[in-house]
Scaffold this motif. Structure first.
Motif, PDB file in Angstrom:
ATOM      1  N   HIS A 158      47.225 -19.935  26.521  1.00 22.89           N
ATOM      2  CA  HIS A 158      46.735 -18.488  27.386  1.00 22.89           C
ATOM      3  C   HIS A 158      46.389 -17.550  26.913  1.00 22.89           C
ATOM      4  O   HIS A 158      46.092 -16.742  28.098  1.00 22.89           O
ATOM      5  CB  HIS A 158      46.912 -19.289  28.832  1.00 22.89           C
ATOM      6  N   LEU A 159      47.155 -17.208  25.966  1.00 28.48           N
ATOM      7  CA  LEU A 159      46.945 -16.243  25.178  1.00 28.48           C
ATOM      8  C   LEU A 159      46.376 -15.289  25.026  1.00 28.48           C
ATOM      9  O   LEU A 159      45.363 -16.649  24.482  1.00 28.48           O
ATOM     10  CB  LEU A 159      47.687 -16.550  23.799  1.00 28.48           C
ATOM     11  N   GLU A 160      46.087 -14.658  24.519  1.00 25.66           N
ATOM     12  CA  GLU A 160      44.502 -13.877  24.625  1.00 25.66           C
ATOM     13  C   GLU A 160      44.588 -13.234  22.967  1.00 25.66           C
ATOM     14  O   GLU A 160      45.078 -12.802  22.210  1.00 25.66           O
ATOM     15  CB  GLU A 160      45.030 -12.332  25.125  1.00 25.66           C
ATOM     16  N   ILE A 161      43.057 -13.898  22.345  1.00 27.45           N
ATOM     17  CA  ILE A 161      43.485 -14.299  20.914  1.00 27.45           C
ATOM     18  C   ILE A 161      42.144 -13.294  20.805  1.00 27.45           C
ATOM     19  O   ILE A 161      41.350 -14.215  21.055  1.00 27.45           O
ATOM     20  CB  ILE A 161      43.983 -15.135  20.071  1.00 27.45           C
ATOM     21  N   ASP A 162      41.783 -12.785  20.088  1.00 27.35           N
ATOM     22  CA  ASP A 162      40.449 -11.582  19.729  1.00 27.35           C
ATOM     23  C   ASP A 162      39.375 -12.230  20.471  1.00 27.35           C
ATOM     24  O   ASP A 162      38.211 -12.356  20.520  1.00 27.35           O
ATOM     25  CB  ASP A 162      40.347 -13.094  18.518  1.00 27.35           C
ATOM     26  N   GLY A 163      40.196 -11.891  22.248  1.00 27.20           N
ATOM     27  CA  GLY A 163      39.200 -11.340  23.294  1.00 27.20           C
ATOM     28  C   GLY A 163      39.000 -12.903  23.897  1.00 27.20           C
ATOM     29  O   GLY A 163      38.836 -12.801  24.808  1.00 27.20           O
ATOM     30  N   HIS A 164      39.394 -13.535  23.432  1.00 31.78           N
ATOM     31  CA  HIS A 164      39.123 -14.617  23.981  1.00 31.78           C
ATOM     32  C   HIS A 164      40.989 -15.564  24.550  1.00 31.78           C
ATOM     33  O   HIS A 164      41.359 -15.352  24.041  1.00 31.78           O
ATOM     34  CB  HIS A 164      38.769 -16.012  23.568  1.00 31.78           C
ATOM     35  N   ASP A 165      40.287 -16.467  25.339  1.00 30.91           N
ATOM     36  CA  ASP A 165      41.796 -17.262  26.240  1.00 30.91           C
ATOM     37  C   ASP A 165      42.073 -18.510  24.835  1.00 30.91           C
ATOM     38  O   ASP A 165      41.285 -19.247  24.550  1.00 30.91           O
ATOM     39  CB  ASP A 165      41.183 -17.337  27.152  1.00 30.91           C
ATOM     40  N   ALA A 166      43.587 -18.403  24.456  1.00 27.02           N
ATOM     41  CA  ALA A 166      43.246 -19.432  23.540  1.00 27.02           C
ATOM     42  C   ALA A 166      42.873 -20.208  22.891  1.00 27.02           C
ATOM     43  O   ALA A 166      42.238 -20.930  22.240  1.00 27.02           O
ATOM     44  CB  ALA A 166      44.624 -18.724  22.995  1.00 27.02           C
ATOM     45  N   GLU A 167      42.683 -21.337  24.851  1.00 29.54           N
ATOM     46  CA  GLU A 167      42.715 -22.819  24.066  1.00 29.54           C
ATOM     47  C   GLU A 167      40.646 -22.881  24.495  1.00 29.54           C
ATOM     48  O   GLU A 167      40.396 -24.069  24.260  1.00 29.54           O
ATOM     49  CB  GLU A 167      43.508 -23.523  25.262  1.00 29.54           C
ATOM     50  N   SER A 168      40.230 -21.671  24.472  1.00 30.93           N
ATOM     51  CA  SER A 168      39.065 -21.859  25.233  1.00 30.93           C
ATOM     52  C   SER A 168      38.524 -22.255  23.749  1.00 30.93           C
ATOM     53  O   SER A 168      37.098 -22.169  23.472  1.00 30.93           O
ATOM     54  CB  SER A 168      38.638 -20.918  26.016  1.00 30.93           C
TER      55      SER A 168
END
Length: 251
Positions: A158-168
């Protein structure tokens, strides 16, 4: 050592409950595991009844019991509930299950149990320093183990990467949903693992989940400095890790 003296591991999930005594000398089942369907609704009381049935399938024992839970666990108290009944939230599962099973019971997040097992017996055995285990599936499960000691409840999916929840964007479900090629998915995994690498500088990444068996297709497209290996314990990891944690807590 007789099987009845081994610690017992239970892997409790949304659809199934599996358990077996575990031989900690080898990191594997001491007897063939038993599986029951998860009751619906999966309330603590209903699930505890299944645990009683499961343990009754084996010789009577007073050895400790480890239980995986698909949720955050703090000092035996369940803090979230993924694919199980919300009644688990706020439940002191260590105390409730110890009373119900009349044995010392210790609960642990399911990804943490798998990570502990991989570090002790699997792909990361013998690695000192920080090991990060991730599972690529519907989401991204994660566990952090430092010199064999679990750092619990690491929700790195669930880290936020590039404005998204990573797993999404990087979970295997995203690959399927968006019909990504292996190369396209590898680029997303690279972005994800480089972020985790930057934050934690692990010695090794261990990657599990069903897609790990297809690693030859996507792993060559993941470019990070940290060594990456695939998990080896597969569906045994939860039971083995839970039993190992229970034995350590007992000591």
């Amino acid at each position: 050592m007789r099987a009845m003296e081994h610690p017992f591991g239970i892997d409790f999930g949304g659809t199934g409950i599996k358990g077996a005594p575990v031989d900690l000398a080898v990191g594997d089942f001491a007897e063939e595991r038993v599986r029951h369907p998860t009751p619906q609704p999966s309330t603590p009381e209903a699930v505890a009844d299944v645990f009683v049935q499961l343990l009754a399938s084996f010789p009577e024992s007073y050895s400790p019991v480890g239980v995986t839970v698909p949720g955050v666990v703090r000092r035996g108290v369940v803090g979230s509930a993924a694919n199980i009944d919300d009644a688990w939230i706020g439940t002191d599962a260590d105390a409730m299950l110890s009373d119900r099973l009349r044995r010392s019971v210790h609960v642990v997040n399911d990804a943490d149990a798998a990570g502990l097992a991989e570090a002790a017996y699997g792909a990361a055995r013998g690695v000192t320093g920080l090991v990060i285990v991730t599972t690529l599936g519907t989401g991204i499960g994660s566990a952090m183990v430092h010199d064999g000691v679990l750092v619990p409840n690491a929700e790195l999916g669930h880290l936020e990467i590039d404005g998204h929840d990573a797993e999404s964007r990087a979970a295997n479900s995203a690959r399927k949903r968006e019909e990504l090629s292996w190369e396209e998915w590898g680029a997303r995994l690279t972005r994800y693992y480089r972020t985790v690498e930057m934050l934690f500088s692990p010695e090794v990444f261990v990657i599990g989940g069903g897609v790990s068996k297809d690693a030859e297709h996507w792993l060559p497209h993941v470019h990070v400095r940290t060594p990456i290996v695939t998990a080896t314990l597969l569906n045994r990891a939860g039971v083995v890790g839970a039993a190992l944690l229970a034995a350590r807590e007992q000591d």
